[in-house]
Every structure is written in structure tokens, then in C-alpha cells.
Design a protein around this motif. Structure first.
Motif, PDB file in Angstrom:
ATOM      1  N   ILE A 113      19.933  38.477  14.626  1.00 42.78           N
ATOM      2  CA  ILE A 113      18.964  37.584  15.265  1.00 42.78           C
ATOM      3  C   ILE A 113      18.747  36.502  14.269  1.00 42.78           C
ATOM      4  N   VAL A 114      19.462  35.266  14.919  1.00 41.54           N
ATOM      5  CA  VAL A 114      19.372  33.941  14.232  1.00 41.54           C
ATOM      6  C   VAL A 114      18.169  33.158  14.360  1.00 41.54           C
ATOM      7  N   SER A 115      17.408  32.648  13.354  1.00 41.63           N
ATOM      8  CA  SER A 115      16.362  31.869  13.302  1.00 41.63           C
ATOM      9  C   SER A 115      16.503  30.328  14.048  1.00 41.63           C
ATOM     10  N   ALA A 116      15.421  30.161  14.704  1.00 45.07           N
ATOM     11  CA  ALA A 116      15.476  28.954  15.491  1.00 45.07           C
ATOM     12  C   ALA A 116      15.903  27.810  14.768  1.00 45.07           C
ATOM     13  N   GLN A 117      15.555  27.738  13.460  1.00 43.48           N
ATOM     14  CA  GLN A 117      15.866  26.429  12.467  1.00 43.48           C
ATOM     15  C   GLN A 117      17.144  26.499  12.154  1.00 43.48           C
ATOM     16  N   ALA A 118      18.024  27.450  12.290  1.00 39.95           N
ATOM     17  CA  ALA A 118      19.415  27.514  11.867  1.00 39.95           C
ATOM     18  C   ALA A 118      20.279  26.410  12.529  1.00 39.95           C
ATOM     19  N   ARG A 119      21.196  25.882  12.161  1.00 42.65           N
ATOM     20  CA  ARG A 119      22.278  25.197  12.702  1.00 42.65           C
ATOM     21  C   ARG A 119      23.572  26.280  12.894  1.00 42.65           C
TER      22      ARG A 119
END
Length: 133
Positions: free
Chosen positions: A25-31
Motif C-alpha cells: 500500500i503506497v501513501s498518497a504523498q509518495a512519488r
């Protein structure tokens, strides 16, 4: 990378066979960084003769691509590996741990009949999560 990516393997599916997780699960803040498929060829054009040596070169090429973009193998979310010639799973894990350390991203391995050139035995692509800056 725990602040950008959460890995898990639910109890409701078969446990992972190796060093990977069933979900990331990737944080929405990540690029997100997507690599092109990396083959077992060194920057100076050498293609080692064995699949194990090529696998190590592939991992090194991905690690170098990550480093050039301010990341490391710890940033990897997903790996997809294409193999023409099989590698024993234990040997594959040992080589990956030697280059990448103890990471367990989501991962897929796909046997294929051939790659872009007959001398290539392995190709891999990666997705990594980067800091939002």
C-alpha cells in the motif's frame, strides 16, 4: 520506507514462498518511480554467460537506477522478473539479498521463451515509492 509503503500478507491467502509480500500500500504523498526492464548487461556492454551472473547484474542495474533518482532498494514496492532460464529459488533469494538487502516487496516471476536478444536470460522491472519532495 515504512512511512510511504506498508507491506502485508493476509492470513486468508497462502503464505509467501520467499522474500516478498502479497500486498503493498503506497501513501498518497509518495512519488512513484517506474524502471524500464533491466537486462543482465553491464554499463560497459558485458553480458555474463550464466543466468545467476546476469541476475546479479540486473539487480545492480536497478539499484543504480534507484540511486540515480535518490532512492535505494528499500524504496521498492513491486518487482516483476522475466526469466528465460530458471534459477533455484534459494539461490535467487541469496543473490537478491546480497544486492538489495532484506526487502520483501510485492513480486512476480514470469517464465518467458525469450527476451529482446538471445544472450539475455533475465529481465526485471521495478516500481519504487519516493519521498514527495
Amino acid at each position: 520506507m515504512t512511512d510511504l509503503v506498508e507491506f502485508n500478507s493476509p492470513d486468508t491467502v497462502i503464505p509467501p514462498y520467499g522474500a516478498y509480500s502479497h500486498a503493498a500500500i503506497v501513501s498518497a504523498q509518495a512519488r512513484l518511480l517506474f524502471t524500464s526492464g533491466q537486462v543482465g548487461e553491464t554499463p560497459d556492454g558485458v553480458v555474463p554467460p550464466t543466468v545467476e551472473e546476469q541476475y546479479k547484474v540486473v539487480l545492480t542495474n536497478i539499484a543504480n537506477t534507484l540511486a540515480a533518482n535518490g532512492a535505494s532498494p528499500a524504496n521498492i514496492v513491486k518487482l516483476t522478473t522475466y526469466l528465460v532460464t530458471p534459477i533455484a529459488p534459494a539461490q535467487m533469494r541469496a543473490i537478491r539479498e546480497e544486492v538489495f538487502g532484506d526487502i520483501k516487496p510485492a513480486a512476480t516471476m514470469i517464465p518467458v521463451p525469450k527476451l529482446a536478444a538471445p544472450e539475455y536470460f533475465v529481465e526485471m522491472e521495478a516500481v519504487a515509492a519516493l519521498d514527495p519532495s
